[in-house]
Write a protein that holds these residues in place. Structure first.
Motif, PDB file in Angstrom:
ATOM      1  N   THR A 286       0.851  -1.188   0.000  1.00  0.00           N
ATOM      2  CA  THR A 286       0.000   0.000   0.000  1.00  0.00           C
ATOM      3  C   THR A 286       0.891   1.244   0.000  1.00  0.00           C
ATOM      4  O   THR A 286       1.951   1.262   0.627  1.00  0.00           O
ATOM      5  N   ALA A 287       0.455   2.246  -0.720  1.00  0.00           N
ATOM      6  CA  ALA A 287       1.220   3.496  -0.842  1.00  0.00           C
ATOM      7  C   ALA A 287       0.229   4.654  -0.976  1.00  0.00           C
ATOM      8  O   ALA A 287      -0.890   4.470  -1.474  1.00  0.00           O
ATOM      9  N   PRO A 288       0.619   5.843  -0.522  1.00  0.00           N
ATOM     10  CA  PRO A 288       1.886   6.185   0.131  1.00  0.00           C
ATOM     11  C   PRO A 288       1.918   5.741   1.592  1.00  0.00           C
ATOM     12  O   PRO A 288       0.877   5.450   2.186  1.00  0.00           O
ATOM     13  N   ALA A 289       3.131   5.705   2.168  1.00  0.00           N
ATOM     14  CA  ALA A 289       3.321   5.302   3.557  1.00  0.00           C
ATOM     15  C   ALA A 289       4.008   6.430   4.316  1.00  0.00           C
ATOM     16  O   ALA A 289       4.838   7.150   3.750  1.00  0.00           O
ATOM     17  N   VAL A 290       3.655   6.565   5.585  1.00  0.00           N
ATOM     18  CA  VAL A 290       4.280   7.567   6.451  1.00  0.00           C
ATOM     19  C   VAL A 290       4.897   6.856   7.651  1.00  0.00           C
ATOM     20  O   VAL A 290       4.591   5.695   7.946  1.00  0.00           O
ATOM     21  N   PHE A 291       5.767   7.571   8.373  1.00  0.00           N
ATOM     22  CA  PHE A 291       6.565   6.975   9.442  1.00  0.00           C
ATOM     23  C   PHE A 291       5.692   6.404  10.552  1.00  0.00           C
ATOM     24  O   PHE A 291       5.886   5.264  10.986  1.00  0.00           O
ATOM     25  N   ILE A 292       4.710   7.153  11.015  1.00  0.00           N
ATOM     26  CA  ILE A 292       3.902   6.724  12.155  1.00  0.00           C
ATOM     27  C   ILE A 292       3.046   5.520  11.806  1.00  0.00           C
ATOM     28  O   ILE A 292       2.613   4.766  12.697  1.00  0.00           O
ATOM     29  N   GLN A 293       2.821   5.276  10.545  1.00  0.00           N
ATOM     30  CA  GLN A 293       1.991   4.151  10.111  1.00  0.00           C
ATOM     31  C   GLN A 293       2.592   2.805  10.505  1.00  0.00           C
ATOM     32  O   GLN A 293       1.859   1.834  10.741  1.00  0.00           O
ATOM     33  N   PHE A 294       3.915   2.725  10.601  1.00  0.00           N
ATOM     34  CA  PHE A 294       4.584   1.466  10.915  1.00  0.00           C
ATOM     35  C   PHE A 294       4.507   1.114  12.394  1.00  0.00           C
ATOM     36  O   PHE A 294       4.987   0.047  12.794  1.00  0.00           O
ATOM     37  N   PHE A 295       3.937   1.990  13.209  1.00  0.00           N
ATOM     38  CA  PHE A 295       3.750   1.702  14.633  1.00  0.00           C
ATOM     39  C   PHE A 295       2.283   1.484  14.973  1.00  0.00           C
ATOM     40  O   PHE A 295       1.928   1.386  16.143  1.00  0.00           O
ATOM     41  N   GLN A 296       1.447   1.401  13.967  1.00  0.00           N
ATOM     42  CA  GLN A 296       0.023   1.160  14.168  1.00  0.00           C
ATOM     43  C   GLN A 296      -0.255  -0.327  13.945  1.00  0.00           C
ATOM     44  O   GLN A 296       0.044  -0.873  12.885  1.00  0.00           O
ATOM     45  N   ALA A 297      -0.799  -0.964  14.960  1.00  0.00           N
ATOM     46  CA  ALA A 297      -1.122  -2.391  14.895  1.00  0.00           C
ATOM     47  C   ALA A 297      -2.620  -2.577  14.685  1.00  0.00           C
ATOM     48  O   ALA A 297      -3.417  -1.691  15.027  1.00  0.00           O
ATOM     49  N   PRO A 298      -3.035  -3.720  14.113  1.00  0.00           N
ATOM     50  CA  PRO A 298      -4.479  -3.934  13.904  1.00  0.00           C
ATOM     51  C   PRO A 298      -5.307  -3.846  15.178  1.00  0.00           C
ATOM     52  O   PRO A 298      -6.420  -3.333  15.168  1.00  0.00           O
ATOM     53  N   ASP A 299      -4.750  -4.331  16.295  1.00  0.00           N
ATOM     54  CA  ASP A 299      -5.524  -4.311  17.539  1.00  0.00           C
ATOM     55  C   ASP A 299      -5.742  -2.906  18.086  1.00  0.00           C
ATOM     56  O   ASP A 299      -6.561  -2.729  18.999  1.00  0.00           O
ATOM     57  N   ASP A 300      -5.016  -1.921  17.568  1.00  0.00           N
ATOM     58  CA  ASP A 300      -5.246  -0.538  18.011  1.00  0.00           C
ATOM     59  C   ASP A 300      -6.669  -0.086  17.728  1.00  0.00           C
ATOM     60  O   ASP A 300      -7.200   0.784  18.428  1.00  0.00           O
ATOM     61  N   TYR A 301      -7.268  -0.643  16.686  1.00  0.00           N
ATOM     62  CA  TYR A 301      -8.585  -0.198  16.251  1.00  0.00           C
ATOM     63  C   TYR A 301      -9.686  -1.155  16.694  1.00  0.00           C
ATOM     64  O   TYR A 301     -10.861  -0.899  16.444  1.00  0.00           O
TER      65      TYR A 301
END
Length: 533
Positions: A286-301
């Motif tokens: 998936t694109a585009p990607a940002v830095f904070i996106q790599f620290f978001q886990a599925p269980d966060d939501y």
């Protein structure tokens, strides 16, 4: 003059040959036209494909015209072809006045989607993709029927991105299965899918999926152009695509996101991102990607916002521990002993009294040893790999301390660093932290805490300079955007995340309606229910 006249004669002869070919077929060269004799077509297929043993030719007769069926064993559904088509042709009697090619086409419709092929390129591409080709004697065209039926892996639980409350299905190596999993979650006519083939030899199927009206049209166009510029023999994995379409090649940080979870890719599409699905790999880009996106886990939501926020901040803190943990130890014990509490400094000095190496060499030995153990654990069979990683780390660490090669404090520092690295949800970002750690250790050895600060400043500048399909990599942190802080360090409640990220989506920005805050919508009565005193 003789040379000039000879050149003119050659040009005239060539022009006559070209005119003859155009009279035979004004739009196609002679070598691309399907021949009228089905035997000649069979001979050409055998010659072009090297008379491969997995090529299957089945002859049949329809309306007193002979023909042949061509497919590749293992790619096409042989049982469907034989039972549905060939047996029905042999059992049924046809009127001699019927047009044979049309009768054959009517019969083949029941197998799957049908196309009329008039060029050899269509024939070869279809056969090698698992389709079936029907030739009929006397016709310079063929019927191309989609009969793909190869073995495929069943949908299983994700192996790299685990979730406690989320869905348990993952993408597979089959392109159509992966696209169907996204379709199941987004039942909207605005979910567009575009396909292409990349790889001059492999002819790998690529699918692009995005939400029309939500995704930025400039980003969609840029993704298509970068994919079309790829000129390679073969594309074996989505990792090849990532390396060929990223904005910045000389960086350890990933500038595109990949996931094997359909729910993660679906959420990215709903935010306005573009998904790139590669046939033969279960990881979708998936694109585009940002830095904070790599620290978001599925269980966060799938959890409450306050719990998700605390865990996300812990992940970000662990990422910085994984980068500068050993560097802080090296700088403190080598240059800045006065910054360590006296009791701790004395304890560390007593432990390092018999260690023959400086702190940098001590840390380097332990870090390299741990990386070797981790790599060995990944490559070995699963039952053996886990035992090697755990037992190897315990035995080697204890033996190194008893031998006086490293101090017990260093073992603790390396262990905490490794555990902190494991807490990063994205494997690509975790690998980047592992590489940067050695760079920070070198700076701490030369300049102490000043080197660590210099390294962090250089790292921040580098991150701010990166782009992902034209989007700043550190958005919405740098440049700072207050409206898009709903899903950065603090994960807002679902009902409060009303708009999509503005730096990604340029279309329909609203994703949550009004009055979605939970709670009673009407005031409760002052008195109890009727009948109660």
């Amino acid at each position: 003059m003789s040379i000039l006249s000879k050149m003119l004669k050659n040009k005239q002869k060539k022009r006559q040959n070209d005119n003859y070919r155009q009279q035979q077929d004004p739009q196609k060269p002679e070598e691309q036209v399907i021949l009228r004799s089905y035997l000649d077509n069979v001979s050409r297929i055998k010659g072009e494909l090297g008379n491969s043993t997995d090529l299957v030719f089945r002859e049949f007769t329809i309306c007193q015209h002979k023909g042949t069926v061509v497919y590749i064993d293992g790619l096409a559904d042989e049982k469907l072809i034989c039972d549905f088509f060939i047996e029905s042709l042999s059992d049924e009697e046809f009127d001699s006045r019927q047009e044979p090619f049309q009768v054959m086409a009517d019969k083949a419709v029941g197998l799957g989607s049908l196309q009329i092929a008039t060029e050899w390129n269509q024939v070869f591409d279809s056969i090698l993709s698992g389709n079936t080709i029907f030739f009929l004697d006397g016709y310079n065209k063929a019927i191309n029927v989609e009969t793909k039926g190869w073995e495929m892996r069943a949908i299983t639980e994700p192996s790299t991105q685990l979730s406690i409350r989320g869905p348990k299905d993952a993408f597979t190596e089959t392109l159509r299965v992966s696209t169907a999993q996204i379709r199941r979650r987004i039942k909207s006519p605005n979910l567009w899918l575009e396909s292409m083939k990349i790889g001059m030899v492999s002819q790998t199927d690529i699918a692009i999926m995005y939400l029309k009206g939500v995704a930025n049209e400039k980003i969609v166009k840029e993704v298509k152009e970068r994919l079309k510029r790829i000129n390679m023999d073969a594309i074996q994995s989505s990792g090849h695509i990532e390396q060929l379409i990223e904005d910045q090649a000389w960086t350890t940080f990933p500038t595109t996101y990949h996931s094997e979870r359909p729910d993660v890719v679906t959420s990215h599409i709903l935010e306005g991102r573009v998904a790139i699905i590669v046939d033969g790999t279960p990881f979708v880009i998936t694109a585009p990607a940002v830095f904070i996106q790599f620290f978001q886990a599925p269980d966060d939501y799938y959890s409450r916002f306050d719990i998700s926020t605390g865990i996300r901040i812990l992940r970000i803190l662990s990422f910085y521990i994984a980068i500068i943990g050993p560097a802080i130890y090296i700088a403190g014990t080598t240059f800045h002993q006065e910054m360590i509490p006296t009791t701790m400094a004395i304890a560390i000095a007593a432990q390092r009294e018999n260690v023959p190496f400086p702190a940098f060499v001590e840390a380097l030995i332990m870090e390299v040893t741990f990386e070797i153990l981790r790599e060995a654990g990944l490559r070995l069979p699963r039952a053996v790999g886990q035992a090697v990683s755990i037992v190897g780390a315990l035995v080697i660490g204890q033996a190194a301390v008893q031998a006086g090669i490293v101090s017990p404090v260093m073992v603790i520092v390396v262990s905490i660093t490794a555990i902190a690295n494991f807490s990063t949800p994205s494997f690509a970002m975790a690998i980047a932290a592992r590489l940067i750690r050695f760079f920070m250790m070198g700076l701490a050895t030369v300049l102490g805490f000043y080197g660590v600060m210099l390294g962090l400043m250089f790292l921040s500048i580098h991150l701010c300079s990166l782009r992902s399909f034209g989007i700043p990599y550190m958005m919405p942190i740098a440049p700072f955007n207050l409206r898009n802080q709903q899903d950065v360090f603090v994960r807002f409640p679902v009902w409060a995340m009303k708009n999509r990220p503005k730096f990604i989506s340029k279309g329909n920005m609203v994703r949550t309606g009004e009055n979605q805050k939970p709670g009673p919508k009407t005031k409760p009565d002052d008195q109890g229910p009727k009948g109660e005193s």
